[in-house]
Design a protein around this motif. Structure first.
Motif, PDB file in Angstrom:
ATOM      1  N   HIS A 357       0.868  -1.190   0.000  1.00  0.00           N
ATOM      2  CA  HIS A 357       0.000   0.000   0.000  1.00  0.00           C
ATOM      3  C   HIS A 357       0.901   1.235   0.000  1.00  0.00           C
ATOM      4  O   HIS A 357       0.923   2.010   0.958  1.00  0.00           O
ATOM      5  N   ARG A 358       1.610   1.396  -1.092  1.00  0.00           N
ATOM      6  CA  ARG A 358       2.592   2.476  -1.181  1.00  0.00           C
ATOM      7  C   ARG A 358       1.893   3.836  -1.187  1.00  0.00           C
ATOM      8  O   ARG A 358       1.026   4.104  -2.013  1.00  0.00           O
ATOM      9  N   ASP A 359       2.316   4.706  -0.263  1.00  0.00           N
ATOM     10  CA  ASP A 359       1.753   6.055  -0.135  1.00  0.00           C
ATOM     11  C   ASP A 359       2.733   7.028  -0.782  1.00  0.00           C
ATOM     12  O   ASP A 359       3.630   7.552  -0.121  1.00  0.00           O
ATOM     13  N   ASP A 360       2.541   7.283  -2.078  1.00  0.00           N
ATOM     14  CA  ASP A 360       3.532   8.061  -2.824  1.00  0.00           C
ATOM     15  C   ASP A 360       3.680   9.481  -2.296  1.00  0.00           C
ATOM     16  O   ASP A 360       4.789  10.023  -2.264  1.00  0.00           O
ATOM     17  N   ASP A 361       2.567  10.100  -1.870  1.00  0.00           N
ATOM     18  CA  ASP A 361       2.662  11.470  -1.345  1.00  0.00           C
ATOM     19  C   ASP A 361       3.512  11.502  -0.081  1.00  0.00           C
ATOM     20  O   ASP A 361       4.376  12.373   0.092  1.00  0.00           O
ATOM     21  N   PHE A 362       3.275  10.551   0.811  1.00  0.00           N
ATOM     22  CA  PHE A 362       4.050  10.481   2.044  1.00  0.00           C
ATOM     23  C   PHE A 362       5.510  10.180   1.743  1.00  0.00           C
ATOM     24  O   PHE A 362       6.418  10.827   2.293  1.00  0.00           O
ATOM     25  N   LEU A 363       5.756   9.226   0.864  1.00  0.00           N
ATOM     26  CA  LEU A 363       7.132   8.837   0.537  1.00  0.00           C
ATOM     27  C   LEU A 363       7.885   9.970  -0.149  1.00  0.00           C
ATOM     28  O   LEU A 363       9.066  10.203   0.129  1.00  0.00           O
ATOM     29  N   ARG A 364       7.198  10.678  -1.045  1.00  0.00           N
ATOM     30  CA  ARG A 364       7.846  11.822  -1.714  1.00  0.00           C
ATOM     31  C   ARG A 364       8.237  12.878  -0.683  1.00  0.00           C
ATOM     32  O   ARG A 364       9.329  13.457  -0.735  1.00  0.00           O
ATOM     33  N   ASN A 365       7.350  13.125   0.277  1.00  0.00           N
ATOM     34  CA  ASN A 365       7.653  14.089   1.338  1.00  0.00           C
ATOM     35  C   ASN A 365       8.861  13.651   2.156  1.00  0.00           C
ATOM     36  O   ASN A 365       9.708  14.476   2.533  1.00  0.00           O
ATOM     37  N   ARG A 366       8.971  12.354   2.414  1.00  0.00           N
ATOM     38  CA  ARG A 366      10.114  11.846   3.169  1.00  0.00           C
ATOM     39  C   ARG A 366      11.411  12.044   2.386  1.00  0.00           C
ATOM     40  O   ARG A 366      12.439  12.422   2.950  1.00  0.00           O
ATOM     41  N   LEU A 367      11.377  11.775   1.089  1.00  0.00           N
ATOM     42  CA  LEU A 367      12.566  11.974   0.265  1.00  0.00           C
ATOM     43  C   LEU A 367      12.953  13.448   0.215  1.00  0.00           C
ATOM     44  O   LEU A 367      14.134  13.801   0.343  1.00  0.00           O
ATOM     45  N   LEU A 368      11.965  14.315   0.040  1.00  0.00           N
ATOM     46  CA  LEU A 368      12.256  15.753   0.029  1.00  0.00           C
ATOM     47  C   LEU A 368      12.872  16.185   1.356  1.00  0.00           C
ATOM     48  O   LEU A 368      13.844  16.950   1.388  1.00  0.00           O
ATOM     49  N   THR A 369      12.305  15.685   2.450  1.00  0.00           N
ATOM     50  CA  THR A 369      12.784  16.083   3.778  1.00  0.00           C
ATOM     51  C   THR A 369      14.228  15.684   3.996  1.00  0.00           C
ATOM     52  O   THR A 369      15.039  16.473   4.521  1.00  0.00           O
TER      53      THR A 369
END
Length: 383
Positions: A357-369
């Motif tokens: 259940h990949r949460d792309d919005d959350f994961l993208r935010n983590r990468l940006l952070t």
């Protein structure tokens, strides 16, 4: 040199122990497979003879590790350098650094110290959670690592911490070695690098005199490590979602192996190490009578400022910071081509994350952070 027996289970191997350890390694099937992978064009018999000729751990590092790292950097990095202007190659230091890569942070420091004119490398603090295989434990101790024991009952942990600290003081004072230790247990997955006061408390358990005198005896140098690209960024983002979705989630030893392999073989772009001045002078400006907790917090904050001040920042960091804050504050630090490459890179990293259940919005935010935090922390120090 007579080394106290109390250190025998955690210290690196001594020269007289190496022949037996080399034979043990060379008879291990997995280690022989690793040798064949790392040195595919060299017959085993040649590697065996070369290893058995090594009279010290430094000989082993020069014969095997240095060339491997040069070859690896040629394939996975654009550049790798270290600024050592603030330290003296004739002296010995305890390098306290931010922690990005399980294996390479300390391994590259060894290479860079030799490149900078140091006559020795450094002894490396490594957690026993990474040493589940007996041949790996042998290999890291050959490579000048000493073992940090973890997950012990409280009383045993206190005794182990005292022994660890005593050993580090012994390595600096009597063995004339450098030391590397991360500023915290484990890597800062979001790149918000903070020194744990508990690390400083452990360092001050050994030695003699006041807390300040004990820390001064280790000659601590804050070391900043900057990778343009973190090969494990997608694995770190994945772990953030796994912990978000399952409060009981814990990484397995197999996960650590994947992180080590990915960090070693993945593309890193530019790599920069920067040594701040030794903190001895700063320590002697402190009031020795302030409460212990305040003292350790003050020293940790000072080390953090030195690490944050000396980040080498890249377009990916500035773009991530602007995306995260929805601003163009750093637009002069990158080009439209940098933006295109950034978007492609983030999309590629997200695609590597295998979750049901990949949460792309959350994961993208983590990468940006994780790419933005060095910029944010740097600004807090220099602005």
């Amino acid at each position: 040199m007579k080394i106290p027996a109390v250190f025998d289970t955690i210290r690196p191997f001594e020269p007289e122990e190496l022949p037996d350890v080399f034979r043990r390694l060379l008879n291990d099937v997995q280690f022989r497979q690793v040798l064949a992978y790392v040195f595919p064009d060299i017959p085993f018999e040649v590697l065996q003879a070369k290893m058995l000729q090594c009279k010290s751990s430094l000989d082993f590092q020069k014969a095997f590790c240095y060339g491997f790292l040069e070859h690896l950097l040629g394939k996975t990095a654009k550049s790798c350098d270290m600024d050592t202007k603030a330290i003296d190659a004739q002296k010995r230091y305890t390098f306290v650094s931010n922690h990005r890569d399980i294996v390479l942070d300390s391994a590259l420091l060894d290479k860079l110290l030799l490149d900078a004119g140091f006559t020795t490398t450094c002894e490396i603090a490594i957690g026993d959670n990474l040493l589940s295989l007996s041949w790996v434990k042998d290999l890291v101790r050959v490579n000048k690592s000493f073992i940090v024991e973890r997950n012990l009952p409280m009383r045993q942990m206190l005794l182990a911490s005292k022994r660890l600290s005593d050993y580090m003081h012994f390595a600096i004072d009597s063995k004339n070695e450098n030391i590397w230790i991360a500023q915290r247990e484990g890597r800062a997955k979001d790149s918000d690098d903070r020194t744990q006061p508990a690390v400083l408390k452990m360092l001050a358990m050994g030695g003699e005199g006041s807390l300040i005198q004990r820390l001064s005896a280790l000659h601590i140098v804050p070391l900043t490590i900057s990778y343009e690209y973190d090969p494990c960024d997608f694995l770190k983002a994945k772990e953030f979602q796994q912990k978000r979705d399952d409060a009981l989630f814990r990484k397995s030893p197999a996960d650590d192996i994947v992180s080590m392999q990915t960090g070693i073989t993945g593309y890193k772009g530019h790599i920069h190490y920067h040594c701040a001045p030794c903190i001895d002078d700063f320590l002697h400006t402190l009031d020795p009578d302030i409460p212990k907790t305040e003292l350790f917090d003050t020293i940790a904050a000072y080390i953090d400022r030195q690490i944050h001040r000396h980040y080498r920042l890249y377009p990916i960091n500035y773009i991530a910071a602007d995306r995260l804050a929805n601003t163009d504050r750093h637009a002069d630090r990158y080009t439209s081509d940098d933006i295109r490459q950034f978007d492609e890179y983030i999309a590629q990293r997200l695609a590597l994350i295998d979750l049901p259940h990949r949460d792309d919005d959350f994961l993208r935010n983590r990468l940006l952070t994780m790419y933005a935090n060095p910029v944010i922390n740097h600004h807090r120090v220099v602005d």
